[in-house]
Design an enzyme around this catalytic site. Structure first.
Site, PDB file in Angstrom:
ATOM      1  CB  SER A  46      -0.947   0.020   1.205  1.00  0.00           C
ATOM      2  OG  SER A  46      -1.928  -0.987   1.090  1.00  0.00           O
ATOM      3  N   GLY A 222      -4.545  -2.280  -0.782  1.00  0.00           N
ATOM      4  CA  GLY A 222      -3.734  -1.916  -1.933  1.00  0.00           C
ATOM      5  C   GLY A 222      -3.492  -0.416  -1.949  1.00  0.00           C
ATOM      6  N   GLY A 224      -3.034   3.625  -3.638  1.00  0.00           N
ATOM      7  CA  GLY A 224      -3.554   4.567  -4.615  1.00  0.00           C
ATOM      8  C   GLY A 224      -5.012   4.948  -4.476  1.00  0.00           C
ATOM      9  CB  CYS A 249      -7.310  -1.199   3.274  1.00  0.00           C
ATOM     10  SG  CYS A 249      -6.393   0.371   3.258  1.00  0.00           S
ATOM     11  CG  LEU A 250      -7.838  -0.359  -3.102  1.00  0.00           C
ATOM     12  CD1 LEU A 250      -8.167   1.114  -3.300  1.00  0.00           C
ATOM     13  CD2 LEU A 250      -6.657  -0.766  -3.981  1.00  0.00           C
ATOM     14  CD  GLN A 253     -10.037   3.506   0.014  1.00  0.00           C
ATOM     15  OE1 GLN A 253      -9.496   3.520  -1.094  1.00  0.00           O
ATOM     16  NE2 GLN A 253      -9.428   3.939   1.106  1.00  0.00           N
ATOM     17  CG  HIS A 334      -4.570  -2.863   7.271  1.00  0.00           C
ATOM     18  ND1 HIS A 334      -4.324  -3.613   6.132  1.00  0.00           N
ATOM     19  CD2 HIS A 334      -4.516  -1.576   6.881  1.00  0.00           C
ATOM     20  CE1 HIS A 334      -4.114  -2.805   5.110  1.00  0.00           C
ATOM     21  NE2 HIS A 334      -4.227  -1.561   5.539  1.00  0.00           N
ATOM     22  CD  GLU A 336      -4.057  -6.823   7.558  1.00  0.00           C
ATOM     23  OE1 GLU A 336      -3.367  -5.905   7.106  1.00  0.00           O
ATOM     24  OE2 GLU A 336      -5.309  -6.771   7.578  1.00  0.00           O
TER      25      GLU A 336
END
Length: 366
Positions: A46, A222, A224, A249-250, A253, A334, A336
Site C-alpha cells: 500500500s 492496496g 492509490g 482498506c482499498l 473503498q 487492517h 490482520e
C-alpha cells in the site's frame, strides 16, 4: 558518511545522512505513526510510490528478520528517519535495516527533523519530493520545478498485483482473494482458519471468479486512488449478491464505489498502528492498524444499499460498511494487524461464520 537531501515540492530542503541505496528517488512523502513495525511498513504494498517517514525517532534497533515481511518485494521509494540504529540487537535479526534497504535499492535519509517534516505534511498534505545526493551541482530551484510538474501516479495497483493466480491450499472454506496489493498478513489469517485460498490478480473478471466456485470473496488492501481501479470495481459489481464478501482498506473503498458511494482524498492520510475506530453496531472501540490516503464519503452512503458500521474517532471518517441486503461487510482498517494491534482480528472469524451460514442456507434448499 554521505550527505543526502530531501527536497519537497514547496521548496523546503532537509539535509541528512544517507543510508541504504545510493540512487536518487522521487515519490510522495507520507508519515506513519507506528512505534514498531518498520519491516512490515517497508514491505506493505500500500506504500507503493511513496517516501515513508517514521514519526518514532529511533528506527532499526531490532534489525530485519525473515518472518515479518508483508510482501516479497518492497514498493516504497524511500525511507526517512530521525535516528538509524546501525547495530541492531535482537535474536531474530538477520541484517541491519540499512543493509536491507541497500539490497533492495531503496535510499534512506537519517538525521533530519522528522517532527518538522510531519508538521509540513499535516498542514499541506502529502507532498511530492525527491531524495538526492548533497553536492555543489544540485540545482534546488530546478528540482522543485520538476517536482511541481510531475503528474501523480495512477497505476499503483497494476504494479503490485500478481500477474497470474496462485493457490494457498487448505481444507476449509474456499476463498478467492482478489489481490490489489495484498499484505501477507491477510493470507496468514485465512490460512490459520484452514481456508482453501485462491489468490487472483486485480483484473480477474467476476465470471472467472465465480467459475472457481468460491464460498467467499476477500477484497485485499492496496495502494492509490480507488477510482483508478475500474477493473476491480466492475468485478465487484458482478459479485455482489452471488457470494459472501469481506473487504479490507482499498477493498472496502472499491466495494463502496461499486455500490454507488463516493471517495475523496484525505489531507495526509491515516497511517500507523494507533487509530481508534468505533463499531456503531456494538459500541466497542478498537485500536487499529491503518494505511490509506483516501476515504469513503459518509454522506454519499445515503443513496446506496450500504449501512455505516464503523467511524474513526480522530476525524469522524468512514471506517466500515455493511450491505443491507447481502452478506457483505468491509472495513477501512487492517484487522490482520501486521504489525498490530490485534483488537479487530475477530472480523476474520465473522467472515468464516458468514460463509458457513450461507452454505447452510444453500444446503437447506438444495
Amino acid at each position: 558518511m554521505k550527505k543526502r537531501l530531501l527536497i519537497l515540492e514547496d521548496g523546503t530542503v532537509f539535509t541528512g545522512t544517507a543510508f541504504g541505496s545510493d540512487k536518487a528517488s522521487q515519490g510522495e512523502v507520507v508519515f506513519t505513526t507506528g512505534m514498531t513495525g518498520y519491516q512490515e511498513t517497508i514491505s506493505d504494498p500500500s506504500f507503493y510510490g511513496q517516501i515513508v517517514t517514521l514519526t518514532y525517532p529511533l528506527v532499526g534497533n531490532y534489525g530485519i528478520n525473515r518472518d515479518d515481511f508483508e510482501a516479497i518485494t518492497p514498493a516504497i521509494r524511500g525511507f526517512v528517519v530521525r535516528e538509524l540504529a546501525e547495530q541492531p540487537s535482537n535474536w531474530r535479526s538477520d541484517m541491519s535495516l540499512g543493509d536491507y534497504l541497500a539490497t533492495q535499492d531503496i535510499p534512506g535519509i537519517e538525521g533530519i527533523d522528522t517532527r518538522k517534516l510531519t508538521r509540513i505534511i499535516r498542514t499541506k498534505g502529502a507532498v511530492r519530493a525527491i531524495l538526492t545526493e548533497a553536492n555543489a551541482e544540485v540545482d534546488i530551484a530546478k528540482i522543485v520545478a520538476q517536482l511541481q510538474e510531475t503528474p501523480y501516479i495512477t497505476h499503483h495497483v497494476r504494479e503490485v498485483s500478481p500477474k497470474a493466480a496462485y493457490p494457498s491450499p487448505g481444507r476449509g472454506k474456499r476463498v478467492v482473494l482478489i489481490d490489489f496489493g495484498m499484505k501477507h498478513g491477510i493470507l496468514r489469517e485465512l490460512n490459520k482458519r484452514d481456508c482453501d485460498v485462491l489468490v487472483v490478480p486485480y483484473n480477474t473478471t467476476a465470471e472467472q471468479i465465480l467459475a472457481m466456485h468460491p464460498d467467499g470473496i476477500m477484497l485485499s488492501n492496496g495502494p492509490g486512488n480507488p477510482e483508478d481501479v475500474t477493473e476491480g470495481i466492475e468485478t465487484i459489481k458482478g459479485l455482489i449478491g452471488k457470494v459472501p464478501i469481506f473487504g479490507i482498506c482499498l477493498g472496502h473503498q472499491l466495494f463502496s464505489l461499486a455500490c454507488g458511494a463516493k471517495s475523496f482524498k484525505l489531507p495526509f492520510g491515516h497511517r500507523g498502528g494507533n487509530h481508534p475506530v468505533k463499531n456503531l453496531r456494538t459500541g466497542r472501540t478498537d485500536l487499529t492498524s491503518q494505511n490509506h490516503g483516501y476515504a469513503i464519503d459518509i454522506e454519499s452512503l445515503k443513496d446506496t444499499d450500504l449501512e455505516l458500521t464503523h467511524v474513526a474517532l480522530n476525524d469522524g471518517t468512514c471506517e466500515g460498511v455493511r450491505h443491507k441486503n447481502y452478506p457483505i461487510f468491509t472495513v477501512q482498517y487492517h484487522p490482520e494487524a501486521s504489525p498490530g494491534p490485534e483488537d479487530s482480528n475477530y472480523l476474520f472469524d465473522e467472515f468464516i461464520e458468514m460463509m458457513e451460514i450461507e452454505a447452510a442456507k444453500e444446503n437447506q434448499y438444495a
